[in-house]
Every structure is written in C-alpha cells, then in structure tokens.
Design an enzyme around this catalytic site. Structure first.
Site, mmCIF file in Angstrom:
data_model
loop_
_atom_site.group_PDB
_atom_site.id
_atom_site.type_symbol
_atom_site.label_atom_id
_atom_site.label_comp_id
_atom_site.label_asym_id
_atom_site.label_seq_id
_atom_site.Cartn_x
_atom_site.Cartn_y
_atom_site.Cartn_z
ATOM 1 N N CYS A 1 0.868 -1.180 0.000
ATOM 2 C CA CYS A 1 0.000 0.000 0.000
ATOM 3 C C CYS A 1 0.909 1.236 0.000
ATOM 4 O O CYS A 1 2.120 1.131 0.239
ATOM 5 C CB CYS A 1 -0.908 0.006 1.225
ATOM 6 S SG CYS A 1 0.004 0.261 2.744
ATOM 7 N N HIS B 1 3.155 2.033 10.711
ATOM 8 C CA HIS B 1 2.165 1.874 11.787
ATOM 9 C C HIS B 1 2.271 2.936 12.870
ATOM 10 O O HIS B 1 1.375 3.072 13.692
ATOM 11 C CB HIS B 1 2.353 0.518 12.481
ATOM 12 C CG HIS B 1 2.001 -0.640 11.624
ATOM 13 N ND1 HIS B 1 2.674 -1.852 11.693
ATOM 14 C CD2 HIS B 1 1.059 -0.793 10.695
ATOM 15 C CE1 HIS B 1 2.140 -2.676 10.820
ATOM 16 N NE2 HIS B 1 1.165 -2.068 10.204
ATOM 17 N N CYS C 1 2.560 6.381 8.415
ATOM 18 C CA CYS C 1 1.639 6.655 7.314
ATOM 19 C C CYS C 1 0.801 7.896 7.679
ATOM 20 O O CYS C 1 0.304 7.996 8.801
ATOM 21 C CB CYS C 1 0.728 5.452 7.103
ATOM 22 S SG CYS C 1 -0.547 5.772 5.889
ATOM 23 N N GLU D 1 -0.236 -0.372 15.339
ATOM 24 C CA GLU D 1 -0.955 0.888 15.040
ATOM 25 C C GLU D 1 -1.845 1.292 16.214
ATOM 26 O O GLU D 1 -1.865 2.460 16.623
ATOM 27 C CB GLU D 1 -1.805 0.697 13.780
ATOM 28 C CG GLU D 1 -2.605 1.963 13.441
ATOM 29 C CD GLU D 1 -3.622 1.739 12.328
ATOM 30 O OE1 GLU D 1 -3.337 0.993 11.382
ATOM 31 O OE2 GLU D 1 -4.712 2.334 12.426
ATOM 32 N N THR E 1 -6.925 1.338 10.876
ATOM 33 C CA THR E 1 -7.077 1.653 9.448
ATOM 34 C C THR E 1 -7.345 0.419 8.578
ATOM 35 O O THR E 1 -7.882 0.548 7.486
ATOM 36 C CB THR E 1 -5.823 2.364 8.900
ATOM 37 O OG1 THR E 1 -4.688 1.553 9.198
ATOM 38 C CG2 THR E 1 -5.651 3.742 9.486
ATOM 39 N N CYS F 1 -8.764 2.901 6.165
ATOM 40 C CA CYS F 1 -7.989 3.399 5.035
ATOM 41 C C CYS F 1 -8.686 3.041 3.721
ATOM 42 O O CYS F 1 -9.150 1.906 3.555
ATOM 43 C CB CYS F 1 -6.617 2.750 5.109
ATOM 44 S SG CYS F 1 -5.656 2.988 3.640
ATOM 45 N N SER G 1 0.763 -10.611 9.541
ATOM 46 C CA SER G 1 0.284 -9.305 9.055
ATOM 47 C C SER G 1 -1.224 -9.242 9.271
ATOM 48 O O SER G 1 -1.985 -10.055 8.736
ATOM 49 C CB SER G 1 0.624 -9.161 7.570
ATOM 50 O OG SER G 1 -0.302 -8.310 6.943
ATOM 51 N N ASN H 1 -3.496 -7.131 8.268
ATOM 52 C CA ASN H 1 -4.408 -6.875 7.154
ATOM 53 C C ASN H 1 -4.473 -8.060 6.199
ATOM 54 O O ASN H 1 -5.476 -8.282 5.547
ATOM 55 C CB ASN H 1 -4.078 -5.537 6.475
ATOM 56 C CG ASN H 1 -2.946 -5.631 5.522
ATOM 57 O OD1 ASN H 1 -3.140 -6.005 4.379
ATOM 58 N ND2 ASN H 1 -1.742 -5.311 5.977
HETATM 59 S S1 SF4 Z 1 -3.316 3.417 6.547
HETATM 60 FE FE1 SF4 Z 1 -3.579 2.489 4.530
HETATM 61 S S2 SF4 Z 1 -1.913 3.326 3.292
HETATM 62 FE FE2 SF4 Z 1 -1.414 3.706 5.446
HETATM 63 S S3 SF4 Z 1 -0.140 1.959 6.085
HETATM 64 FE FE3 SF4 Z 1 -2.245 1.471 6.643
HETATM 65 S S4 SF4 Z 1 -3.058 0.335 4.870
HETATM 66 FE FE4 SF4 Z 1 -1.195 1.391 4.202
#
Ligand code: SF4
Length: 294
Positions: free
Chosen positions: A5, A70, A92, A122, A164, A192, A220, A222
């Site tokens: 990303c 993060h 980010c 995060e 996010t 996000c 991970s 996500n």
């Molecule tokens: S907020 Fe979105 S762009 Fe930013 S690190 Fe997380 S997934 Fe990636």
C-alpha cells in the site's frame, strides 16, 4: 489491488533514502512482515533496532531511526530521542491523522474507543496519544466495556475510531454495538481507503473465481483480515452473490500453495495480497500457478 500500500511503500522509500545518506539506519520495529524483504533491506543498510542495542557502541552512534508506517507512541519516540537517536518519521499520514484525532478528542474530554487489535502496533501507537482510550476487538468486547463505562459515568462523551485496516462490516458491527449503549456517540470512519478498495475488490473476485489465494505474512493483520473477508464471501451465506464452498488459501510464498490449486482442480483462481506483501511474492505465485497449469 496487489502489492504494497502507499503507506508501506513510502516508509520503505524513506528508509532507503536515509540509508543512502547515513552510516546506520534502524527501524523501530520491522518495516514489513516479510523476512526476505527485511534481509534485502539489511543488505542495503536498514536494520530493525533491537530493544537492547548498545547506544554507546560506535555502530549506533549517529544512527537514524525510521518510524515505520504503523507509527509509535509519543512515549516510545521520546525514549528513542533520549537514547540519542535521530528520528525520521515514516508513519503513514493516515495513521498520523488517527493519532492526532485521538489526541484532540482525549484532550477535549471525550472518551475514545479504538476498534482494532489490542496488540497491533498501530493501535498501541494511537493509544499512546489518548492514554485513557479503550481498545475493543469485537462486538462482545464493545458491549461489555460500554456498559461498564455507562454505569460509571452515564454523561461521558464517547467517540470511536477504527484501526485503518479493519474490515468495514466489523467496524459497523462494533460501532452499532457502542451506539446501542451510547446513542450520541461520534463514529469516525478512519478505515484506510486502500484497505476498503482492496477488500471490495476481493469480494467481487470471490464472486468470479473458483478458488482464492491470499498472499502475505500470517503475522500481518491486514493479510489475515483479507483471508477472513475471502472466507466470508466464499462460504455459504457469505453475502449476496457468494458461491458456497469456494476454497481460500493464505500463503506466505509460492511454496505454500496447496496441491489442489496447482493440479488444475479450479478453473479460475483469484489472487489478492496484503498491504505489506512484496510484488515479487505475488509474481512468484502467479508464475507457479501458470507453469503448473500449462
Ligand atoms: S493506513 Fe492504509 S496506506 Fe497507510 S499503512 Fe495502513 S493500509 Fe497502508
């Protein structure tokens, strides 16, 4: 929607830029959950900072520490500065926005719920900006905590922020649960857009493909969430248009692709990948599938 990303790509670019300009560059935690990429970064002068690194050693003198996408708590950042490191912040911008929002709400006396994983970097980082915030991982968690808070202080102002990378339906369920207890809650959609787009693209891929591969690290968040989205969309009752019983495989690399996927059992295989999965891994998976199915 594959590959890094924008936030992860930006953090890697910043770290490599720093490595070209400085003797020694560390990252506060791994930039990415992929051992091969971490090894490549190490060869280019970017290493993960060990907690017990000797700050007096010549290797650490004059070193730069890059904060990963993060983010970290302000307390952790202050500790790094106390240890003599120079800081380059590659958090980010979207995560930074959540940190600022949490801080402002907390300073304004609003009790902040953070919907996400308690142990995710995060969430830990954002919580550092709003130390009285409450992390909730699921609906049960949200209801229990909200009811306790209501009993303690029914007049308290409440807001909720999402990790996010949270799936939209999970956030909707958690914020709905909080709203049943605190009808005047303010709900911020901090998911996000990259996550949202990737998850929506995966849902439509699940409708078209006969089997799904999710490429990415098991550590991970996500990537795991994408696998959960695919499982839900591919299982019976997984929503409008979902065909029952389509298999979903989470693989860290091409060697982990299940044999059934390679044997040509499924006419169409859809591939999606986590936000920190390098393009090379996705290419490798695609190449092996094509080669075995020739
Ligand atoms: S907020 Fe979105 S762009 Fe930013 S690190 Fe997380 S997934 Fe990636």
């Amino acid at each position: 929607m594959l590959g890094y990303c924008a936030g992860v790509r930006r953090a890697i670019d910043i770290a490599l830029r720093e490595a070209a300009a400085h003797q020694k560059v560390y990252t506060a935690g791994p930039l990415i959950h992929n051992p091969v990429v971490l090894e490549t970064l190490k060869m280019r002068g970017v290493e993960v900072l060990e907690e017990d690194a000797d700050t007096q050693s010549a290797a650490v003198q004059d070193a730069v520490v890059v904060i990963r996408a993060h983010g970290v708590t302000p307390q952790a950042e202050a500790r790094l500065k106390e240890r003599g490191f120079r800081i380059t912040d590659a958090s980010c911008p979207k995560v930074k926005k959540s940190q600022t929002l949490a801080k402002e709400l907390s300073q304004a006396g609003v009790r902040v719920f953070l919907a996400g994983e308690k142990r995710h970097a995060e969430i830990i980082g954002i919580q550092g900006y709003a130390p009285d915030s409450i992390v909730v991982e699921n609906v049960r968690d949200a209801l229990e905590t909200a009811l306790l808070l209501l009993a303690e202080d029914p007049a308290t102002k409440i807001a909720v922020i999402a990790q996010t990378t949270l799936a939209e339906e999970d956030y909707a369920a958690i914020s709905d649960a909080l709203q049943t207890v605190f009808p005047r809650i303010t709900i911020y959609n901090t998911i996000c857009s990259a996550t949202r787009t990737r998850q929506n693209a995966l849902r439509s891929l699940c409708e078209k493909a006969d089997a799904i591969i999710i490429a990415g690290g098991r550590n991970s968040a996500n990537t795991r969430r994408l696998a959960a989205v695919a499982e839900a969309a591919c299982s019976a009752g997984g929503g409008a248009g979902a065909a029952p019983g389509k298999p979903v495989a989470l693989v860290e690399n091409a060697r982990e692709i299940p044999e059934a996927f390679l044997r040509g059992t499924y006419a169409t295989i859809g591939i999606s990948a986590g936000a920190s999965t390098p393009d090379e891994i996705v290419d490798e998976i695609e190449r092996l599938l094509l080669w075995r199915r020739r």
